[in-house]
Design a protein around this motif. Structure first.
Motif, mmCIF file in Angstrom:
data_model
loop_
_atom_site.group_PDB
_atom_site.id
_atom_site.type_symbol
_atom_site.label_atom_id
_atom_site.label_comp_id
_atom_site.label_asym_id
_atom_site.label_seq_id
_atom_site.Cartn_x
_atom_site.Cartn_y
_atom_site.Cartn_z
ATOM 1 N N GLY A 1 0.817 -1.206 0.000
ATOM 2 C CA GLY A 1 0.000 0.000 0.000
ATOM 3 C C GLY A 1 0.852 1.258 0.000
ATOM 4 O O GLY A 1 0.512 2.251 -0.641
ATOM 5 N N GLU A 2 1.969 1.211 0.703
ATOM 6 C CA GLU A 2 2.876 2.361 0.766
ATOM 7 C C GLU A 2 3.445 2.677 -0.616
ATOM 8 O O GLU A 2 3.516 3.833 -1.021
ATOM 9 C CB GLU A 2 4.008 2.071 1.756
ATOM 10 N N ARG A 3 3.830 1.640 -1.350
ATOM 11 C CA ARG A 3 4.396 1.855 -2.692
ATOM 12 C C ARG A 3 3.348 2.479 -3.618
ATOM 13 O O ARG A 3 3.643 3.373 -4.399
ATOM 14 C CB ARG A 3 4.932 0.565 -3.269
ATOM 15 N N VAL A 4 2.106 2.002 -3.544
ATOM 16 C CA VAL A 4 1.039 2.570 -4.368
ATOM 17 C C VAL A 4 0.800 4.025 -3.971
ATOM 18 O O VAL A 4 0.689 4.907 -4.822
ATOM 19 C CB VAL A 4 -0.259 1.741 -4.260
ATOM 20 N N PRO B 1 3.858 8.407 -8.419
ATOM 21 C CA PRO B 1 3.665 9.769 -8.917
ATOM 22 C C PRO B 1 2.181 10.119 -8.926
ATOM 23 O O PRO B 1 1.343 9.290 -9.309
ATOM 24 C CB PRO B 1 4.234 9.714 -10.340
ATOM 25 N N GLY B 2 1.857 11.306 -8.472
ATOM 26 C CA GLY B 2 0.468 11.722 -8.300
ATOM 27 C C GLY B 2 -0.303 11.856 -9.591
ATOM 28 O O GLY B 2 0.251 11.918 -10.686
ATOM 29 N N TYR B 3 -1.600 11.925 -9.434
ATOM 30 C CA TYR B 3 -2.515 12.088 -10.561
ATOM 31 C C TYR B 3 -2.315 13.441 -11.213
ATOM 32 O O TYR B 3 -2.226 14.462 -10.543
ATOM 33 C CB TYR B 3 -3.949 11.954 -10.057
ATOM 34 N N TYR C 1 5.633 4.107 -14.740
ATOM 35 C CA TYR C 1 6.067 2.727 -14.977
ATOM 36 C C TYR C 1 7.365 2.438 -14.227
ATOM 37 O O TYR C 1 7.543 1.363 -13.671
ATOM 38 C CB TYR C 1 6.243 2.454 -16.467
ATOM 39 N N GLY C 2 8.279 3.415 -14.209
ATOM 40 C CA GLY C 2 9.538 3.240 -13.491
ATOM 41 C C GLY C 2 9.312 3.024 -12.002
ATOM 42 O O GLY C 2 9.995 2.207 -11.370
#
Length: 138
Positions: free
Chosen positions: A93-96, A100-102, A116-117
Motif C-alpha cells: 500500500g505504501e508503494r502505491v 507519482p500523483g494524478y 512505470y519506473g
C-alpha cells in the motif's frame, strides 16, 4: 515527446465504450495491497482507444464519498488478481501511495515513464511488451 505506438488514454466512462464482459467491470471495487490492506477504490479505467485495452486503473484513495480523495494511477500490470469484491495489486500500500500523483494532463498522452519506473514495469509501448490479460472493451 510521444513514444512510437503510444496512444492517448481516455477514461472508460468518457469513451462511450463498454467492457466486452460487463462482469469484468471492476469500477467501484476496493483496491487492496499484496497483504490485503485497503488502498482505495477503482474510480475509473483508462483505456487505449487505438488498441482497445485498459492500461491503468484510476484509484481514489482516502476522502469521504470522493471528496478530498487522492487519485492515483495503477498500471494494469500491477494487478495480481480480481475477485467479486476487490482488486488486489502485487505491491505494498505504501508503494502505491508513493506513486507519482494524478495529473489530468496525463490523459492527453504525456510521458508515463516515471509511473512505470516507479512500479518497475515495462511501459506498454516498449518492444516486447506483453499485455497482462486484462479485459478488452468494445
Amino acid at each position: 515527446m510521444a513514444h512510437e505506438g503510444k496512444a492517448s488514454l481516455v477514461r472508460l466512462s468518457d469513451s462511450g465504450q463498454v467492457l466486452a464482459d460487463p462482469a469484468e467491470d471492476i469500477r467501484d471495487r476496493k483496491v487492496r495491497d499484496r497483504d490485503g490492506n485497503d488502498i482505495g477504490k477503482v474510480e475509473d479505467l483508462l483505456t487505449d482507444g487505438e488498441r482497445h485495452k485498459v492500461r491503468f486503473l484510476l484509484v481514489e484513495q482516502g476522502g469521504i464519498l470522493g471528496i478530498g480523495a487522492t487519485p492515483l494511477f495503477v498500471p494494469v500490470d500491477a494487478v495480481a488478481r480480481v475477485d467479486d469484491d476487490a482488486v488486489y495489486v502485487n505491491e505494498s500500500g505504501e508503494r502505491v501511495s508513493d506513486a507519482p500523483g494524478y495529473d489530468p494532463s496525463l490523459l492527453d498522452g504525456p510521458d508515463f515513464e516515471s509511473l512505470y519506473g516507479h512500479y518497475g514495469d515495462a511501459p506498454f509501448w516498449a518492444p516486447g511488451y506483453v499485455y497482462p490479460g486484462y479485459p478488452y472493451y468494445r
